[in-house]
Design a protein around this motif. Structure first.
Motif, PDB file in Angstrom:
ATOM      1  N   UNK A   3      36.282 -33.213 -19.410  1.00  0.00           N
ATOM      2  CA  UNK A   3      36.290 -32.968 -17.977  1.00  0.00           C
ATOM      3  C   UNK A   3      36.314 -31.464 -17.749  1.00  0.00           C
ATOM      4  N   UNK A   4      35.416 -30.993 -16.886  1.00  0.00           N
ATOM      5  CA  UNK A   4      35.353 -29.572 -16.598  1.00  0.00           C
ATOM      6  C   UNK A   4      34.823 -29.380 -15.185  1.00  0.00           C
ATOM      7  N   UNK A   5      35.154 -28.276 -14.592  1.00  0.00           N
ATOM      8  CA  UNK A   5      34.655 -27.946 -13.264  1.00  0.00           C
ATOM      9  C   UNK A   5      33.529 -26.939 -13.403  1.00  0.00           C
ATOM     10  N   UNK A   6      32.411 -27.244 -12.766  1.00  0.00           N
ATOM     11  CA  UNK A   6      31.281 -26.322 -12.852  1.00  0.00           C
ATOM     12  C   UNK A   6      31.438 -25.229 -11.809  1.00  0.00           C
ATOM     13  N   UNK A 173      35.557 -27.479 -25.885  1.00  0.00           N
ATOM     14  CA  UNK A 173      36.059 -28.222 -24.728  1.00  0.00           C
ATOM     15  C   UNK A 173      36.738 -29.520 -25.151  1.00  0.00           C
ATOM     16  N   UNK A 174      36.205 -30.159 -26.180  1.00  0.00           N
ATOM     17  CA  UNK A 174      36.847 -31.360 -26.714  1.00  0.00           C
ATOM     18  C   UNK A 174      38.237 -31.055 -27.250  1.00  0.00           C
ATOM     19  N   UNK A 175      38.405 -29.843 -27.777  1.00  0.00           N
ATOM     20  CA  UNK A 175      39.691 -29.434 -28.322  1.00  0.00           C
ATOM     21  C   UNK A 175      40.625 -28.889 -27.247  1.00  0.00           C
ATOM     22  N   UNK A 176      40.166 -28.856 -26.005  1.00  0.00           N
ATOM     23  CA  UNK A 176      41.016 -28.430 -24.903  1.00  0.00           C
ATOM     24  C   UNK A 176      40.962 -26.961 -24.565  1.00  0.00           C
ATOM     25  N   UNK A 177      39.971 -26.237 -25.073  1.00  0.00           N
ATOM     26  CA  UNK A 177      39.864 -24.808 -24.784  1.00  0.00           C
ATOM     27  C   UNK A 177      39.444 -24.591 -23.331  1.00  0.00           C
ATOM     28  N   UNK A 178      39.851 -23.488 -22.728  1.00  0.00           N
ATOM     29  CA  UNK A 178      39.410 -23.163 -21.357  1.00  0.00           C
ATOM     30  C   UNK A 178      37.890 -22.994 -21.317  1.00  0.00           C
ATOM     31  N   UNK A 179      37.279 -23.336 -20.187  1.00  0.00           N
ATOM     32  CA  UNK A 179      35.832 -23.269 -20.056  1.00  0.00           C
ATOM     33  C   UNK A 179      35.314 -21.845 -20.237  1.00  0.00           C
TER      34      UNK A 179
END
Length: 217
Positions: A3-6, A173-179
């Motif tokens: 999940x990420x915000x574009x 991103x799968x590992x939870x890193x900031x976008x």
């Protein structure tokens, strides 16, 4: 599930589009036998600068942002004209321009993949969209000029560089890193692989026949 915000700053996209416009003008300058006029140079600059973003939005079934937001077209067209006027200066700085071109490819790949993920596309689909965003402008450029498609040939590593960068973004991103961190790493990986192919001769394995036909007796 990622999940990420574009959300990408407008100036970053305009900067990338401007560099793409300059790249298109530089490429047009090398096509002397085709005798492109000012309109042709601008068209080529717009194609390189905005082609990847246009294909990205078409694949994602989204309104093409390069059409709905006027500044994209203005920035890319102005940069193409600037590139045409300053072509001798840019030619002398060929190495610097190659680096900038690789960075732009990484930026467009990161933007495209991030937008795909934000819309709920899975990791594999986001990889595909990211590569399209990164190399789409160059692909359309070659089609317009009736040239062999660059990324299909040995030694360019366009698609490989873009894919490597986008994979790094998705994994982070799968590992939870900031976008933001994932995006920077994506650009860095894409740039390094692309520059490696240019300056160190890195290549992808060439197609070869596994079984050779027997010689006639």
């Amino acid at each position: 599930m990622i999940t990420t915000t574009f959300q990408v700053s407008l100036w970053i996209e305009l900067f990338a589009a401007s560099l793409g416009g300059i790249h298109g003008a530089m490429f047009a300058a090398g096509e002397r036998r085709r005798r492109l006029d000012v309109l042709g140079v601008i068209t080529l600059g717009l194609t390189v600068a905005l082609g990847g973003s246009l294909l990205r939005d078409i694949v994602l079934n989204q309104p093409p942002v390069v059409i709905w937001m006027n500044w994209y077209l203005v920035a890319a067209a102005a940069a193409a004209v600037l590139g045409m006027l300053l072509q001798p200066l840019f030619t002398r700085a060929d190495g610097v321009f190659t680096v900038l071109d690789a960075i732009v490819m990484g930026v467009f790949g990161a933007i495209a993949a991030s937008k795909a993920l934000a819309l709920g596309v899975g990791p594999t689909g986001a990889l595909f969209v990211g590569v399209i965003g990164a190399i789409g402008g160059g692909m359309l450029r070659d089609l317009i000029l009736n040239r062999p498609i660059s990324f299909l040939h040995v030694g360019t590593l366009y698609a490989v560089a873009a894919g490597a960068g986008v994979v790094s973004l998705v994994v982070l991103l799968l590992l939870g890193a900031p976008i933001v961190v994932a995006g920077v790493v994506c650009v860095a990986v894409t740039t390094l692989v692309r520059l490696g192919s240019v300056f160190f001769g890195w290549t992808f394995p060439e197609q070869r026949a596994v079984i050779h036909p027997r010689e006639p007796q």
